[in-house]
Design a protein around this motif. Structure first.
Motif, PDB file in Angstrom:
ATOM      1  N   ARG A 147       0.806  -1.223   0.000  1.00 52.00           N
ATOM      2  CA  ARG A 147       0.000   0.000   0.000  1.00 52.00           C
ATOM      3  C   ARG A 147       0.834   1.265   0.000  1.00 52.00           C
ATOM      4  N   VAL A 148       2.058   1.202   0.530  1.00 52.86           N
ATOM      5  CA  VAL A 148       2.826   2.449   0.688  1.00 52.86           C
ATOM      6  C   VAL A 148       4.038   2.550  -0.236  1.00 52.86           C
ATOM      7  N   CYS A 149       4.454   1.441  -0.843  1.00 54.96           N
ATOM      8  CA  CYS A 149       5.654   1.481  -1.687  1.00 54.96           C
ATOM      9  C   CYS A 149       5.460   2.441  -2.862  1.00 54.96           C
ATOM     10  N   VAL A 190      15.086  -2.106  19.430  1.00 53.17           N
ATOM     11  CA  VAL A 190      14.723  -0.761  19.887  1.00 53.17           C
ATOM     12  C   VAL A 190      13.937  -0.054  18.788  1.00 53.17           C
ATOM     13  N   GLY A 191      12.665   0.291  19.101  1.00 52.77           N
ATOM     14  CA  GLY A 191      11.792   0.926  18.123  1.00 52.77           C
ATOM     15  C   GLY A 191      10.927  -0.119  17.450  1.00 52.77           C
ATOM     16  N   ALA A 192       9.622   0.164  17.341  1.00 58.15           N
ATOM     17  CA  ALA A 192       8.704  -0.806  16.720  1.00 58.15           C
ATOM     18  C   ALA A 192       8.280  -0.362  15.331  1.00 58.15           C
ATOM     19  N   PRO A 227       9.030  -0.433  10.933  1.00 63.14           N
ATOM     20  CA  PRO A 227       9.152  -1.540   9.977  1.00 63.14           C
ATOM     21  C   PRO A 227      10.472  -2.304  10.066  1.00 63.14           C
ATOM     22  N   ALA A 228      11.591  -1.624  10.340  1.00 65.85           N
ATOM     23  CA  ALA A 228      12.882  -2.325  10.381  1.00 65.85           C
ATOM     24  C   ALA A 228      12.887  -3.357  11.504  1.00 65.85           C
ATOM     25  N   SER A 229      12.526  -2.921  12.714  1.00 68.05           N
ATOM     26  CA  SER A 229      12.513  -3.848  13.850  1.00 68.05           C
ATOM     27  C   SER A 229      11.441  -4.915  13.694  1.00 68.05           C
ATOM     28  N   PHE A 231      11.173  -2.877  22.148  1.00 69.71           N
ATOM     29  CA  PHE A 231      10.879  -1.770  23.070  1.00 69.71           C
ATOM     30  C   PHE A 231      10.523  -0.541  22.231  1.00 69.71           C
ATOM     31  N   GLU A 232       9.354   0.012  22.470  1.00 61.83           N
ATOM     32  CA  GLU A 232       8.880   1.169  21.694  1.00 61.83           C
ATOM     33  C   GLU A 232       8.506   2.296  22.647  1.00 61.83           C
ATOM     34  N   LYS A 233       9.019   3.475  22.381  1.00 61.48           N
ATOM     35  CA  LYS A 233       8.768   4.590  23.310  1.00 61.48           C
ATOM     36  C   LYS A 233       7.339   5.141  23.214  1.00 61.48           C
ATOM     37  N   ARG A 234       6.750   5.016  22.042  1.00 63.24           N
ATOM     38  CA  ARG A 234       5.391   5.544  21.896  1.00 63.24           C
ATOM     39  C   ARG A 234       4.356   4.569  22.467  1.00 63.24           C
ATOM     40  N   ALA A 235       3.122   5.094  22.595  1.00 62.94           N
ATOM     41  CA  ALA A 235       2.040   4.244  23.109  1.00 62.94           C
ATOM     42  C   ALA A 235       1.591   3.240  22.056  1.00 62.94           C
ATOM     43  N   GLY A 294       5.884   2.553  14.273  1.00 64.71           N
ATOM     44  CA  GLY A 294       6.726   3.618  13.714  1.00 64.71           C
ATOM     45  C   GLY A 294       5.916   4.485  12.765  1.00 64.71           C
ATOM     46  N   LEU A 295       6.559   4.916  11.688  1.00 61.73           N
ATOM     47  CA  LEU A 295       5.884   5.825  10.761  1.00 61.73           C
ATOM     48  C   LEU A 295       4.730   5.157  10.017  1.00 61.73           C
ATOM     49  N   ASN A 296       4.700   3.829   9.971  1.00 61.66           N
ATOM     50  CA  ASN A 296       3.539   3.167   9.355  1.00 61.66           C
ATOM     51  C   ASN A 296       2.260   3.550  10.096  1.00 61.66           C
ATOM     52  N   TYR A 313      -4.466   8.279   2.855  1.00 63.68           N
ATOM     53  CA  TYR A 313      -5.071   7.691   1.655  1.00 63.68           C
ATOM     54  C   TYR A 313      -4.287   6.478   1.161  1.00 63.68           C
ATOM     55  N   LYS A 314      -3.116   6.217   1.783  1.00 63.76           N
ATOM     56  CA  LYS A 314      -2.388   4.970   1.483  1.00 63.76           C
ATOM     57  C   LYS A 314      -2.633   3.934   2.591  1.00 63.76           C
ATOM     58  N   LEU A 315      -2.514   4.378   3.842  1.00 66.24           N
ATOM     59  CA  LEU A 315      -2.604   3.438   4.965  1.00 66.24           C
ATOM     60  C   LEU A 315      -3.130   4.174   6.195  1.00 66.24           C
ATOM     61  N   GLU A 345      11.154   3.790  26.616  1.00 67.70           N
ATOM     62  CA  GLU A 345      12.185   4.460  25.825  1.00 67.70           C
ATOM     63  C   GLU A 345      13.562   3.950  26.239  1.00 67.70           C
ATOM     64  N   VAL A 346      14.271   3.402  25.281  1.00 64.60           N
ATOM     65  CA  VAL A 346      15.622   2.925  25.578  1.00 64.60           C
ATOM     66  C   VAL A 346      16.551   4.148  25.658  1.00 64.60           C
ATOM     67  N   GLY A 347      17.339   4.181  26.717  1.00 62.77           N
ATOM     68  CA  GLY A 347      18.170   5.365  26.985  1.00 62.77           C
ATOM     69  C   GLY A 347      17.590   6.157  28.142  1.00 62.77           C
ATOM     70  N   GLY A 384      17.263   0.450   8.706  1.00 66.08           N
ATOM     71  CA  GLY A 384      16.148   1.361   8.459  1.00 66.08           C
ATOM     72  C   GLY A 384      16.613   2.803   8.351  1.00 66.08           C
ATOM     73  N   ASP A 385      15.682   3.709   8.609  1.00 67.87           N
ATOM     74  CA  ASP A 385      15.967   5.141   8.426  1.00 67.87           C
ATOM     75  C   ASP A 385      17.175   5.617   9.217  1.00 67.87           C
ATOM     76  N   CYS A 386      17.429   5.022  10.394  1.00 64.65           N
ATOM     77  CA  CYS A 386      18.526   5.545  11.223  1.00 64.65           C
ATOM     78  C   CYS A 386      19.892   5.234  10.621  1.00 64.65           C
ATOM     79  N   LYS A 414      14.703   6.490   3.930  1.00 62.30           N
ATOM     80  CA  LYS A 414      14.302   6.018   2.596  1.00 62.30           C
ATOM     81  C   LYS A 414      12.840   5.601   2.655  1.00 62.30           C
ATOM     82  N   GLU A 415      12.561   4.333   2.278  1.00 60.91           N
ATOM     83  CA  GLU A 415      11.174   3.875   2.227  1.00 60.91           C
ATOM     84  C   GLU A 415      10.963   2.733   3.219  1.00 60.91           C
ATOM     85  N   VAL A 416       9.704   2.397   3.435  1.00 58.43           N
ATOM     86  CA  VAL A 416       9.373   1.276   4.313  1.00 58.43           C
ATOM     87  C   VAL A 416      10.044  -0.002   3.808  1.00 58.43           C
ATOM     88  N   VAL A 417      10.010  -0.219   2.501  1.00 56.55           N
ATOM     89  CA  VAL A 417      10.560  -1.464   1.942  1.00 56.55           C
ATOM     90  C   VAL A 417      12.067  -1.584   2.201  1.00 56.55           C
TER      91      VAL A 417
HETATM   92  C1  FAD Z   1       5.669  11.784   6.541  1.00 56.55           C
HETATM   93  C2  FAD Z   1       6.285  10.545   5.989  1.00 56.55           C
HETATM   94  C3  FAD Z   1       5.618   9.833   4.998  1.00 56.55           C
HETATM   95  C4  FAD Z   1       6.201   8.689   4.474  1.00 56.55           C
HETATM   96  N1  FAD Z   1       5.535   8.033   3.470  1.00 56.55           N
HETATM   97  C5  FAD Z   1       6.079   6.896   2.960  1.00 56.55           C
HETATM   98  C6  FAD Z   1       5.397   6.183   1.935  1.00 56.55           C
HETATM   99  O1  FAD Z   1       4.328   6.586   1.455  1.00 56.55           O
HETATM  100  N2  FAD Z   1       5.964   5.038   1.485  1.00 56.55           N
HETATM  101  C7  FAD Z   1       7.131   4.546   1.993  1.00 56.55           C
HETATM  102  O2  FAD Z   1       7.577   3.472   1.580  1.00 56.55           O
HETATM  103  N3  FAD Z   1       7.810   5.218   2.947  1.00 56.55           N
HETATM  104  C8  FAD Z   1       7.306   6.374   3.442  1.00 56.55           C
HETATM  105  N4  FAD Z   1       7.989   7.070   4.418  1.00 56.55           N
HETATM  106  C9  FAD Z   1       9.260   6.522   4.911  1.00 56.55           C
HETATM  107  C10 FAD Z   1       9.015   5.374   5.871  1.00 56.55           C
HETATM  108  O3  FAD Z   1       7.953   5.681   6.738  1.00 56.55           O
HETATM  109  C11 FAD Z   1      10.305   5.057   6.646  1.00 56.55           C
HETATM  110  O4  FAD Z   1      11.340   4.800   5.722  1.00 56.55           O
HETATM  111  C12 FAD Z   1      10.137   3.820   7.548  1.00 56.55           C
HETATM  112  O5  FAD Z   1       9.052   3.971   8.436  1.00 56.55           O
HETATM  113  C13 FAD Z   1      11.425   3.597   8.338  1.00 56.55           C
HETATM  114  O6  FAD Z   1      11.235   2.543   9.244  1.00 56.55           O
HETATM  115  P1  FAD Z   1      12.139   2.441  10.555  1.00 56.55           P
HETATM  116  O7  FAD Z   1      11.706   1.190  11.223  1.00 56.55           O
HETATM  117  O8  FAD Z   1      13.560   2.606  10.181  1.00 56.55           O
HETATM  118  O9  FAD Z   1      11.775   3.727  11.442  1.00 56.55           O
HETATM  119  P2  FAD Z   1      10.412   4.333  12.004  1.00 56.55           P
HETATM  120  O10 FAD Z   1       9.241   3.946  11.189  1.00 56.55           O
HETATM  121  O11 FAD Z   1      10.681   5.788  12.174  1.00 56.55           O
HETATM  122  O12 FAD Z   1      10.275   3.657  13.442  1.00 56.55           O
HETATM  123  C14 FAD Z   1      11.184   3.935  14.476  1.00 56.55           C
HETATM  124  C15 FAD Z   1      10.495   3.688  15.808  1.00 56.55           C
HETATM  125  O13 FAD Z   1      11.479   3.746  16.833  1.00 56.55           O
HETATM  126  C16 FAD Z   1      10.912   4.380  17.967  1.00 56.55           C
HETATM  127  N5  FAD Z   1      12.022   4.841  18.809  1.00 56.55           N
HETATM  128  C17 FAD Z   1      12.952   5.781  18.510  1.00 56.55           C
HETATM  129  N6  FAD Z   1      13.841   5.901  19.517  1.00 56.55           N
HETATM  130  C18 FAD Z   1      13.470   5.019  20.476  1.00 56.55           C
HETATM  131  C19 FAD Z   1      14.008   4.681  21.761  1.00 56.55           C
HETATM  132  N7  FAD Z   1      15.092   5.271  22.229  1.00 56.55           N
HETATM  133  N8  FAD Z   1      13.376   3.733  22.499  1.00 56.55           N
HETATM  134  C20 FAD Z   1      12.262   3.105  22.015  1.00 56.55           C
HETATM  135  N9  FAD Z   1      11.716   3.409  20.796  1.00 56.55           N
HETATM  136  C21 FAD Z   1      12.317   4.337  20.039  1.00 56.55           C
HETATM  137  C22 FAD Z   1      10.054   5.461  17.363  1.00 56.55           C
HETATM  138  O14 FAD Z   1       9.060   5.921  18.257  1.00 56.55           O
HETATM  139  C23 FAD Z   1       9.455   4.734  16.164  1.00 56.55           C
HETATM  140  O15 FAD Z   1       8.240   4.091  16.503  1.00 56.55           O
HETATM  141  C24 FAD Z   1       7.450   8.235   4.954  1.00 56.55           C
HETATM  142  C25 FAD Z   1       8.120   8.947   5.934  1.00 56.55           C
HETATM  143  C26 FAD Z   1       7.553  10.100   6.455  1.00 56.55           C
HETATM  144  C27 FAD Z   1       8.292  10.893   7.489  1.00 56.55           C
END
Ligand code: FAD
Ligand code: SF4
Length: 470
Positions: A88-90, A162-164, A166-168, A185-189, A193-195, A202-204, A228-230, A431-433, A438-441
């Motif tokens: 849905r989001v790629c 650390v973090g819930a 897509p990567a984790s 371990f996820e800091k948010r409720a 993550g960004l999903n 309109y995608k997800l 929150e780790v840390g 993942g993003d860090c 980049k993207e979810v995929v």
């Molecule tokens: C506005 C926006 C729209 C996007 N739209 C698309 C799209 O349409 N299609 C697509 O493919 N990609 C999209 N992306 C990119 C995609 O969402 C990211 O590439 C993807 O979510 C990265 O996954 P991740 O697991 O690396 O990080 P994230 O999804 O950012 O998840 C990281 C998680 O770690 C948690 N966290 C951070 N620090 C700590 C800590 N110390 N302790 C515990 N938890 C912690 C955070 O709360 C978060 O839940 C978009 C990005 C943004 C910003």
């Protein structure tokens, strides 16, 4: 373990995102079959190479065409555990669909994303058993120690993630399937993550992201939210208590412009605004009838602009400091925004926000270059609301929790993209860090690669079991 119902109960029923309907609803069975029948099952399928997770696309499409929808979903999940949300989001236009051979013949390419959505959505519908549970019992109750250790060849390991996002989730899911203990371990409720918090509605929608998370949890993954780790848990505790740690922390807070007038009502960081819009009813953040400026030229800026237009803004203007060709957002996404009525002002650098005597936002002073639409010099763009989408901060603090983990000049955690290995032999990341966003995929591919690397390492040469395709 959280059930889907428990996860959904944490989501407010009334949310702004629900005003934005699904742009590409799921196919009916007849539509899916008709589209699947168009696939040529190319021998050297370029669509597979264009997918960062290298899903066997012709095979999953063929299975839809022959009515084997569960088998189709299994083919997808073997390579991409989050194939449901990725469908849905790629940005398929620049990935698999963009590579489909039909493009070269100027014919409609195969709607791979919509077929993937059809297969994964059908196969994970409420009540379905997780598809990848092997008959020997890799999928288990969290306390099913005996079954699990036989799956892991007697080498059941504990991994903290650390973090819930897509990567984790991908890393943890594949590890759980191998019989290991994966605790996120996820800091948010809310997990996801960004999903859950960032993807355009309109995608997800958030509830669909949570549906997928419940499915991943059912594979045997444990998720602890509000930790929150840390802060709530130290890095040294994880290093002591677990065999490996995976950092899938994404990116940090929205970057600020740091210009006069920025601190005050009416100005929001883009991802913070999107999260509020997705997970709640607007309280002062509604763009309805407002003149909105969105600063930036990336995909996040385009998303906010489209979302504001769809939520009833009076006018939406993107403000970008360079030319259109330099914008990092996808051309097809910008085209979509233009269709929603979004305007674009290029070569405009924000100088200062303007406010009236009561402190209300009235405009943004920009410096225009000579080759822009208007005359060079300064100009004030009237506005009631501004979203700043110029990037997110990086995660230096989390790296500092783990000795040996380093951060590069861009603020990204240094890790081998093939394995996720960092400077600490027990710590992996993806993942993003590590890629800067980049993207979810890409995040899913990173998480999966680390899970496979760990499994290979732990299984050792004596156990040549090949469990997942590489
Ligand atoms: C506005 C926006 C729209 C996007 N739209 C698309 C799209 O349409 N299609 C697509 O493919 N990609 C999209 N992306 C990119 C995609 O969402 C990211 O590439 C993807 O979510 C990265 O996954 P991740 O697991 O690396 O990080 P994230 O999804 O950012 O998840 C990281 C998680 O770690 C948690 N966290 C951070 N620090 C700590 C800590 N110390 N302790 C515990 N938890 C912690 C955070 O709360 C978060 O839940 C978009 C990005 C943004 C910003
Ligand atoms: S490139 Fe297009 S036609 Fe060929 S296998 Fe992939 S989806 Fe089917």
């Amino acid at each position: 373990m959280n059930s889907l119902l428990e996860l959904l109960s944490r989501l407010p029923a009334e949310r702004d995102e629900l005003e934005l309907p699904d742009k590409k609803p799921t196919y009916s069975a007849a539509e899916a079959k008709a589209e699947a029948d168009r696939c040529l099952y190319c021998a050297d399928a370029p669509c597979i190479k264009a997918c960062p997770t290298e899903i066997d696309i012709p095979t999953f499409i063929k299975k839809i065409a022959t009515g084997n929808v569960r088998g189709s979903a299994k083919t997808i999940f073997e390579q991409n555990l989050l194939g449901y949300s990725c469908a849905r989001v790629c940005p398929v236009e620049v990935l698999c669909v963009g590579a489909c051979v039909y493009n070269a013949w100027h014919r409609e390419p195969i709607a791979i994303g919509r077929l993937q959505r059809y297969a994964t959505e059908k196969a994970t519908a409420h009540g379905e058993t997780p598809l990848l549970a092997r008959s020997s019992g890799a999928s288990r109750a969290p306390d099913g120690a005996d079954e699990a250790s036989s799956q892991a060849g007697g080498a059941r390991k504990k991994v903290a993630l650390v973090g819930a996002g897509p990567a984790s989730l991908a890393c943890a899911g594949y590890l759980a399937l191998e019989g290991h203990d994966a605790v996120i371990f996820e800091k948010r409720a809310l997990p996801g993550g960004l999903n859950t918090t960032g993807i355009a509605p309109y995608k997800l929608h958030a509830q669909d992201a949570l549906h997928e998370i419940a499915w991943v949890e059912a594979l045997g993954v444990a998720i602890q939210t509000g930790v929150e780790v840390g802060k709530d848990v130290r890095g040294e505790d994880l290093l002591r208590d677990y065999d490996a740690v995976y950092l899938g922390v994404g990116l940090g807070e929205d970057t600020k412009l740091r210009i006069p007038g920025e601190d005050g009502p009416g100005i929001y960081g883009a991802t913070a605004w999107i999260e509020a819009m997705k997970l709640a009813r607007a309280q002062g953040t509604s763009p309805k009838n407002a003149r909105v400026l969105v600063i930036g030229g990336g995909n996040t800026a385009i998303d906010v602009a489209r979302e504001c237009a769809l939520l009833g803004a009076a006018e939406v203007t993107m403000v970008y400091r360079r030319d259109t060709a330099s914008m990092s957002g996808y051309a097809h996404e910008m085209e979509g925004a233009r269709k929603e009525g979004v305007r674009l002002v290029t070569h405009a650098t924000p100088v200062a926000f303007e406010r009236d005597a009561s402190g209300a936002l009235t405009g943004l002073r920009v410096s225009l270059k000579s080759d822009t639409q208007g005359a060079p010099g300064e100009q004030v763009l009237a506005c009631d609301m501004v979203a700043v989408a110029i990037g997110q901060s990086k995660m230096h603090a989390i790296a500092a929790e783990f000795p040996g983990v380093t951060v590069d000049g861009r603020g990204c955690i240094v890790a081998d993209p093939a394995t996720g290995a960092t400077g600490n032999p027990k710590v992996f990341s993806g993942g993003d860090c590590i890629n800067g966003g980049k993207e979810v995929v890409n995040a899913v591919a990173d998480g999966r690669n680390t899970a496979r690397h760990l499994e290979r390492t732990w299984a050792g040469p004596r156990d040549a079991r090949k469990t997942w395709p590489t």
